[in-house]
Write a protein that holds these residues in place. Structure first.
Motif, PDB file in Angstrom:
ATOM      1  N   UNK A 191     -12.556  63.761  72.105  1.00  0.00           N
ATOM      2  CA  UNK A 191     -11.750  61.777  72.459  1.00  0.00           C
ATOM      3  C   UNK A 191     -10.943  62.075  72.902  1.00  0.00           C
ATOM      4  N   UNK A 192      -9.606  62.495  72.987  1.00  0.00           N
ATOM      5  CA  UNK A 192      -8.187  62.406  72.484  1.00  0.00           C
ATOM      6  C   UNK A 192      -7.413  61.271  73.230  1.00  0.00           C
ATOM      7  N   UNK A 193      -7.501  60.835  74.541  1.00  0.00           N
ATOM      8  CA  UNK A 193      -6.412  59.982  75.921  1.00  0.00           C
ATOM      9  C   UNK A 193      -6.578  58.268  75.119  1.00  0.00           C
ATOM     10  N   UNK A 194      -5.119  57.953  75.192  1.00  0.00           N
ATOM     11  CA  UNK A 194      -5.358  57.560  74.705  1.00  0.00           C
ATOM     12  C   UNK A 194      -3.751  56.856  74.478  1.00  0.00           C
ATOM     13  N   UNK A 195      -3.246  55.478  74.345  1.00  0.00           N
ATOM     14  CA  UNK A 195      -1.741  55.629  74.445  1.00  0.00           C
ATOM     15  C   UNK A 195      -1.498  53.979  73.585  1.00  0.00           C
ATOM     16  N   UNK A 196       0.052  53.519  72.778  1.00  0.00           N
ATOM     17  CA  UNK A 196       0.475  53.047  72.221  1.00  0.00           C
ATOM     18  C   UNK A 196       0.593  51.861  72.459  1.00  0.00           C
ATOM     19  N   UNK A 197       0.942  50.441  71.769  1.00  0.00           N
ATOM     20  CA  UNK A 197       0.864  49.090  72.409  1.00  0.00           C
ATOM     21  C   UNK A 197       1.363  48.611  71.282  1.00  0.00           C
ATOM     22  N   UNK A 198       3.457  48.487  71.661  1.00  0.00           N
ATOM     23  CA  UNK A 198       3.814  48.223  70.577  1.00  0.00           C
ATOM     24  C   UNK A 198       4.483  47.357  70.161  1.00  0.00           C
ATOM     25  N   UNK A 199       4.760  46.317  69.449  1.00  0.00           N
ATOM     26  CA  UNK A 199       5.342  45.181  69.662  1.00  0.00           C
ATOM     27  C   UNK A 199       4.796  43.579  68.935  1.00  0.00           C
ATOM     28  N   UNK A 200       5.469  42.588  69.344  1.00  0.00           N
ATOM     29  CA  UNK A 200       4.657  41.621  68.623  1.00  0.00           C
ATOM     30  C   UNK A 200       3.057  40.667  68.671  1.00  0.00           C
ATOM     31  N   UNK A 201       1.823  40.587  68.047  1.00  0.00           N
ATOM     32  CA  UNK A 201       0.981  40.211  69.436  1.00  0.00           C
ATOM     33  C   UNK A 201       1.276  39.130  70.040  1.00  0.00           C
ATOM     34  N   UNK A 202       2.397  38.121  69.943  1.00  0.00           N
ATOM     35  CA  UNK A 202       2.348  36.549  69.822  1.00  0.00           C
ATOM     36  C   UNK A 202       2.820  37.085  71.578  1.00  0.00           C
ATOM     37  N   UNK A 203       3.941  38.094  71.577  1.00  0.00           N
ATOM     38  CA  UNK A 203       4.264  38.277  73.056  1.00  0.00           C
ATOM     39  C   UNK A 203       3.618  39.194  73.715  1.00  0.00           C
ATOM     40  N   UNK A 204       2.236  39.654  73.473  1.00  0.00           N
ATOM     41  CA  UNK A 204       1.380  40.299  74.564  1.00  0.00           C
ATOM     42  C   UNK A 204       0.461  39.503  75.086  1.00  0.00           C
ATOM     43  N   UNK A 205       0.595  39.744  76.586  1.00  0.00           N
ATOM     44  CA  UNK A 205      -0.369  39.726  77.464  1.00  0.00           C
ATOM     45  C   UNK A 205      -1.586  39.707  77.400  1.00  0.00           C
ATOM     46  N   UNK A 206      -2.610  38.757  77.970  1.00  0.00           N
ATOM     47  CA  UNK A 206      -4.038  39.484  77.450  1.00  0.00           C
ATOM     48  C   UNK A 206      -4.224  40.236  78.978  1.00  0.00           C
ATOM     49  N   UNK A 207      -3.789  40.855  79.650  1.00  0.00           N
ATOM     50  CA  UNK A 207      -3.532  42.333  80.480  1.00  0.00           C
ATOM     51  C   UNK A 207      -3.514  43.018  79.748  1.00  0.00           C
ATOM     52  N   UNK A 208      -2.471  43.168  78.792  1.00  0.00           N
ATOM     53  CA  UNK A 208      -1.599  44.105  78.325  1.00  0.00           C
ATOM     54  C   UNK A 208      -2.785  44.348  77.306  1.00  0.00           C
ATOM     55  N   UNK A 209      -3.768  43.207  76.552  1.00  0.00           N
ATOM     56  CA  UNK A 209      -4.648  43.668  75.334  1.00  0.00           C
ATOM     57  C   UNK A 209      -5.989  44.514  75.746  1.00  0.00           C
ATOM     58  N   UNK A 210      -5.894  43.217  77.119  1.00  0.00           N
ATOM     59  CA  UNK A 210      -7.029  44.158  77.885  1.00  0.00           C
ATOM     60  C   UNK A 210      -6.948  45.817  77.789  1.00  0.00           C
ATOM     61  N   UNK A 211      -6.020  46.187  78.735  1.00  0.00           N
ATOM     62  CA  UNK A 211      -6.044  47.643  79.551  1.00  0.00           C
ATOM     63  C   UNK A 211      -5.720  48.592  77.607  1.00  0.00           C
ATOM     64  N   UNK A 212      -4.602  47.814  76.528  1.00  0.00           N
ATOM     65  CA  UNK A 212      -5.128  48.773  75.089  1.00  0.00           C
ATOM     66  C   UNK A 212      -6.445  49.003  75.372  1.00  0.00           C
ATOM     67  N   UNK A 213      -7.358  47.526  75.207  1.00  0.00           N
ATOM     68  CA  UNK A 213      -9.068  47.957  74.607  1.00  0.00           C
ATOM     69  C   UNK A 213      -9.686  48.641  75.568  1.00  0.00           C
TER      70      UNK A 213
END
Ligand SMILES: NC(=O)c1ccc[n+]([C@@H]2O[C@H](COP(=O)([O-])OP(=O)(O)OC[C@H]3O[C@@H](n4cnc5c(N)ncnc54)[C@H](OP(=O)(O)O)[C@@H]3O)[C@@H](O)[C@H]2O)c1
Length: 276
Positions: free
Chosen positions: A80-102
């Motif tokens: 299981x190698x597929x993945x990507x990074x989400x960089x930046x402050x937690x407060x500015x992350x949208x719920x959609x961006x968080x859902x996509x990361x997980x």
């Protein structure tokens, strides 16, 4: 009969290098990627076949695992190698961006694992290798969501290693430090607008520290070194679960052992210029 490995995220970086490494060793490789039409794999001694697989789409996962099993007869190793990074402050992350990361980094691992388990259980053997990150053991600043996703992968893997041991299935988790791929270019999503908003100062400090590290030559592993380490883990026959890979990652873990968790965290804040 040659053994078979199924690898996710084979379009580039560690995934592509791992396809080549296993093929060179004569393995059958189910090289999965979102856009198989773009697959460009060199020849090895083994047989490499691309399959379409998006880890966020269970139907595509199930179809790819079924096709690969039909093509090669069985799957001995899953990476299981597929993945990507989400960089930046937690407060500015949208719920959609968080859902996509997980959905990608965590639930994607669940989805492919779920799909290969019945076959591995039936054959009474198998190796599952999940690629987490050093950031899944020691969290770096402005990576709160990526770190949370990779900590989840580490916890999942370690618990699963107990559950599947009686069935002859070994679970391993990789915690690589920096790897010289285009991850921080092609696979890094930002949580913030270009001006950085209320966290502009911290963002500038963290980016400058990472840039200085890279410029000083850092101790990044190559994708080929990662691939070799993955091949080693797939074939070492051991019950080892955690693989901390790369001189940089090993150094951080040794330091944590020497100075303890709190001193390491305080040292990181100091190093990134974020101490209060
Ligand atoms: N590079 C590092 O410093 C480093 C360090 C520690 C851990 N890691 C981990 O290593 C893994 C591989 O990263 P890399 O460095 O090789 O970067 P990379 O070259 O950017 O590879 C990332 C791969 O993941 C694939 N991917 C992303 N979302 C996907 C999805 N929904 N379904 C299927 N595939 C998907 C990408 O495919 P597309 O081409 O379709 O986007 C690409 O093949 C990641 O899990 C990363 O977190 C990397």
């Amino acid at each position: 009969m040659p053994s078979t490995v199924l690898i996710t995220g084979c379009s580039s970086g560690i995934g592509a290098a791992t396809v080549q490494c296993f093929a060179d060793q004569g393995w059958n490789v189910a090289a999965t990627l979102r856009k198989p039409a773009q697959a460009r794999f060199g020849q090895g001694r083994g047989c490499v076949e691309p399959f379409a697989l998006d880890v966020t789409d269970q139907a595509s996962v199930d179809a790819a695992v079924a096709q690969a099993t039909q093509r090669f007869g069985r799957i001995d190793v899953l990476i299981n190698n597929a993945g990507y990074g989400l960089f930046g402050p937690f407060e500015t992350a949208t719920p959609a961006a968080i859902r996509r990361q997980f959905a990608t980094n965590v639930e994607g691992v669940f989805a492919v694992t779920r799909a290969v388990l019945p076959g591995m259980r039936a054959q009474g053997s198998g190796v599952l290798i999940n690629i987490a990150s050093l950031t899944g053991l020691v969290a770096m600043p402005l990576y709160s969501l990526y770190a949370a996703s990779k900590y989840a992968v580490v916890g999942f893997s370690e618990s699963l290693s107990h559950e599947l041991a009686p069935l002859g299935i070994r679970v391993k988790v990789f915690a690589p430090g920096a790897v010289a791929t285009d991850f921080s270019g092609r696979s890094m999503v930002r949580t913030f607008e270009s001006d950085g908003g209320p966290y502009a100062d911290s963002i500038a400090k963290v980016q400058a520290t990472f840039a200085t590290n890279r410029a000083s030559g850092g101790a990044a592993s190559s994708a080929e070194q990662l691939a070799q380490a993955l091949y080693g883990a797939a074939t070492d026959g051991s019950g080892q679960v955690r693989y901390v890979v790369g001189a940089d990652a090993q150094q951080v873990m040794q330091m944590r052992q020497q100075i303890g968790d709190e001193a390491l965290l305080a040292g990181l804040r100091q190093r990134f210029g974020l101490a209060a």
